[in-house]
Design an enzyme around this catalytic site. Sequence first.
Site, PDB file in Angstrom:
ATOM      1  N   ASP A  86       0.824  -1.209   0.000  1.00 53.04           N
ATOM      2  CA  ASP A  86       0.000   0.000   0.000  1.00 53.04           C
ATOM      3  C   ASP A  86       0.863   1.266   0.000  1.00 53.04           C
ATOM      4  OD1 ASP A  86      -2.165  -1.711   0.171  1.00 53.04           O
ATOM      5  OD2 ASP A  86      -2.238  -1.611   2.364  1.00 53.04           O
ATOM      6  N   ARG A 145     -10.283  -1.015   6.200  1.00 51.73           N
ATOM      7  CA  ARG A 145      -8.818  -0.871   6.255  1.00 51.73           C
ATOM      8  C   ARG A 145      -8.421   0.489   6.795  1.00 51.73           C
ATOM      9  NH1 ARG A 145      -5.108  -0.912   0.906  1.00 51.73           N
ATOM     10  NH2 ARG A 145      -5.058   1.334   1.254  1.00 51.73           N
TER      11      ARG A 145
HETATM   12  C1  SIN Z   1      -5.812  -4.510   0.214  1.00 49.87           C
HETATM   13  O1  SIN Z   1      -5.218  -4.734  -0.827  1.00 49.87           O
HETATM   14  O2  SIN Z   1      -5.504  -3.592   0.943  1.00 49.87           O
HETATM   15  C2  SIN Z   1      -6.971  -5.387   0.604  1.00 49.87           C
HETATM   16  C3  SIN Z   1      -6.617  -6.794   0.865  1.00 49.87           C
HETATM   17  C4  SIN Z   1      -7.820  -7.657   1.026  1.00 49.87           C
HETATM   18  O3  SIN Z   1      -8.940  -7.180   0.861  1.00 49.87           O
HETATM   19  O4  SIN Z   1      -7.665  -8.821   1.348  1.00 49.87           O
END
Ligand code: SIN
Length: 277
Positions: A100, A268
């Site tokens: 990220d 998240r």
């Molecule tokens: C993400 O890529 O931040 C999400 C990962 C996920 O949804 O498992």
Amino acid sequence: MGAIEVRKMTGGCGAEVLGVDIASPSNSDMEAIRAAYRDYGVIFFRDQKLTPEEHIAFARRWGDIDINKFFPANGQYPEIAEVRKEKEQKVNIGGGWHTDHSYDAEPAMGSILVARELPEEGGDTLFADMYKAYEALSDGLKKTLEGMRAVHSNAHVFGTAGAYKSSDQAGGFKGESLTGEAVHPVVVTHPLSGRKALYVNSAFTTHFEGWNWFESKALLDYLYAHASRPEFTCRFQWREGSVAFWDNRATWHYAVNDYHGEKRLMHRITIAGCPLQ
Ligand code: SIN
């Protein structure tokens, strides 16, 4: 709760941290979590009952929250980005190896993902350990990569003509005019562990500084194939109450898109990081 137990997921990557309630961790719990996070790059918690407020409070124990410019936000809590796929949608978010915010000058330190709605089956997340990927390279390639820097960009992912805006996820994404890029060393010394990690990823790294796209592609493709070898990875199967906390400087992750016709919703929070050396 009793003593914390840290149980390795695989030889390659990750650990489960058992016996802690992350809604109210004690100082000694935090020490143990910090050590596991430093040593394993991605840690997993089970059977948590985190409210959004507790999710935000746990994230704040690690640093400032880095609000994502592009992801759909949870209307009530701007700190929480929604990783959402509806029953009718075909494209998921994060469905390729990446880390990220590598396109930021100060890439996010870590991300804390909480399962909110899961499909009956599938929707696992894969992780790969970039310390191990780096350590397994030959001395010759390590030496070549040592002084190199790479450009990380996000226009092709979040821009107007980017991957999400031209998919069935278009409605949720925003910030098309806020795209940009950053340059980082290809091998970073991790600010927490002091270990060296490979820091390129197939979603956002576009080329090596001073190399053209074709030259870069050949070596990047090699590094991507190498770093995603199964021996550096683990696969996390989500259940109600599961939480994953990964270090964006030490791991990659990949959201598996194998649950068409069902909804998956994750919350998240991304924690601010620092410039990488
Ligand atoms: C993400 O890529 O931040 C999400 C990962 C996920 O949804 O498992």
